[in-house]
Write a protein that holds these residues in place. Structure first.
Motif, PDB file in Angstrom:
ATOM      1  N   GLY A  84       0.835  -1.214  -0.076  1.00 38.24           N
ATOM      2  CA  GLY A  84       0.032  -0.109  -0.251  1.00 38.24           C
ATOM      3  C   GLY A  84       0.845   1.361   0.000  1.00 38.24           C
ATOM      4  N   MET A  85       2.346   1.245  -0.001  1.00 40.89           N
ATOM      5  CA  MET A  85       2.905   2.392  -0.195  1.00 40.89           C
ATOM      6  C   MET A  85       2.999   2.848  -1.610  1.00 40.89           C
ATOM      7  N   THR A  86       2.942   4.192  -1.914  1.00 38.93           N
ATOM      8  CA  THR A  86       3.216   4.719  -3.006  1.00 38.93           C
ATOM      9  C   THR A  86       4.468   4.783  -3.583  1.00 38.93           C
ATOM     10  N   MET A  87       4.603   3.990  -4.604  1.00 36.36           N
ATOM     11  CA  MET A  87       5.942   3.868  -5.387  1.00 36.36           C
ATOM     12  C   MET A  87       5.551   4.720  -6.580  1.00 36.36           C
ATOM     13  N   GLY A  88       6.867   4.910  -7.322  1.00 37.86           N
ATOM     14  CA  GLY A  88       6.585   5.789  -8.691  1.00 37.86           C
ATOM     15  C   GLY A  88       8.116   5.275  -9.389  1.00 37.86           C
ATOM     16  N   LYS A  89       7.882   5.566 -10.813  1.00 34.48           N
ATOM     17  CA  LYS A  89       9.103   5.739 -11.696  1.00 34.48           C
ATOM     18  C   LYS A  89       9.505   7.282 -11.772  1.00 34.48           C
ATOM     19  N   VAL A  90      10.558   7.521 -11.336  1.00 38.10           N
ATOM     20  CA  VAL A  90      11.284   8.755 -11.368  1.00 38.10           C
ATOM     21  C   VAL A  90      12.430   8.773 -12.391  1.00 38.10           C
ATOM     22  N   SER A  91      12.470   9.932 -13.107  1.00 40.40           N
ATOM     23  CA  SER A  91      13.562  10.067 -14.286  1.00 40.40           C
ATOM     24  C   SER A  91      14.447  11.226 -13.679  1.00 40.40           C
ATOM     25  N   PHE A  92      15.823  10.139 -13.702  1.00 40.25           N
ATOM     26  CA  PHE A  92      17.032  11.417 -13.166  1.00 40.25           C
ATOM     27  C   PHE A  92      17.799  11.524 -14.558  1.00 40.25           C
ATOM     28  N   GLY A  93      17.461  12.618 -15.068  1.00 40.65           N
ATOM     29  CA  GLY A  93      18.186  12.955 -16.299  1.00 40.65           C
ATOM     30  C   GLY A  93      18.133  12.029 -17.495  1.00 40.65           C
ATOM     31  N   GLY A  94      17.120  11.327 -17.477  1.00 38.99           N
ATOM     32  CA  GLY A  94      16.868  10.399 -18.561  1.00 38.99           C
ATOM     33  C   GLY A  94      16.719   8.922 -18.020  1.00 38.99           C
ATOM     34  N   VAL A  95      17.515   8.638 -16.912  1.00 39.06           N
ATOM     35  CA  VAL A  95      17.523   7.540 -16.303  1.00 39.06           C
ATOM     36  C   VAL A  95      16.347   7.052 -15.456  1.00 39.06           C
ATOM     37  N   ALA A  96      15.402   6.186 -15.525  1.00 43.32           N
ATOM     38  CA  ALA A  96      14.238   5.978 -14.769  1.00 43.32           C
ATOM     39  C   ALA A  96      14.401   4.986 -13.564  1.00 43.32           C
ATOM     40  N   LYS A  97      14.361   5.245 -12.368  1.00 47.36           N
ATOM     41  CA  LYS A  97      14.266   4.319 -11.169  1.00 47.36           C
ATOM     42  C   LYS A  97      13.213   4.247 -10.515  1.00 47.36           C
ATOM     43  N   GLU A  98      12.910   3.247  -9.764  1.00 45.38           N
ATOM     44  CA  GLU A  98      11.724   3.030  -8.882  1.00 45.38           C
ATOM     45  C   GLU A  98      12.098   3.692  -7.414  1.00 45.38           C
ATOM     46  N   VAL A  99      11.097   4.413  -7.093  1.00 46.15           N
ATOM     47  CA  VAL A  99      11.332   5.229  -5.926  1.00 46.15           C
ATOM     48  C   VAL A  99      10.212   5.231  -5.078  1.00 46.15           C
ATOM     49  N   CYS A 100      10.274   5.344  -3.609  1.00 46.91           N
ATOM     50  CA  CYS A 100       9.401   5.399  -2.597  1.00 46.91           C
ATOM     51  C   CYS A 100       8.868   6.594  -2.470  1.00 46.91           C
ATOM     52  N   LEU A 101       7.557   7.033  -2.791  1.00 51.13           N
ATOM     53  CA  LEU A 101       7.130   8.315  -2.656  1.00 51.13           C
ATOM     54  C   LEU A 101       6.022   8.429  -1.340  1.00 51.13           C
ATOM     55  N   ALA A 102       6.322   7.627  -0.382  1.00 54.40           N
ATOM     56  CA  ALA A 102       5.487   7.678   0.866  1.00 54.40           C
ATOM     57  C   ALA A 102       5.696   8.900   1.556  1.00 54.40           C
TER      58      ALA A 102
END
Length: 81
Positions: free
Chosen positions: A18-36
């Motif tokens: 149930g934690m919000t996660m997201g794909k985040v782009s760092f200058g074109g490189v996408a990583k999965e990040v916890c957005l909780a």
């Protein structure tokens, strides 16, 4: 040195606990990040990320300033490895 790096949220997805996660782009490189820790964050927003966790939001101008400084310091190479 540990840095909080700005990234742009590409997508939001709850994980299996149930934690919000997201794909985040760092200058074109996408990583999965916890957005909780930033429940107000939406797709298109910029966040500061440290150790896989978004810690706060920021505007696009601030994020671009940080990217310029990181490039000048040679610190963006870790994102592309």
């Amino acid at each position: 040195m540990c840095l909080g790096v700005p990234g742009k949220i590409l997508s939001l997805e709850p994980n299996e606990v149930g934690m919000t996660m997201g794909k985040v782009s760092f200058g074109g490189v996408a990583k999965e990040v916890c957005l909780a820790y930033v429940p107000e964050a939406q797709v298109g927003d910029y966040v500061i990320v440290h150790a896989g966790f978004a810690l706060n939001t920021m505007n696009e101008e601030e994020a671009n300033e940080v990217f310029v400084l990181l490039r000048e310091m040679g610190e963006l190479t870790e994102l592309t490895d």
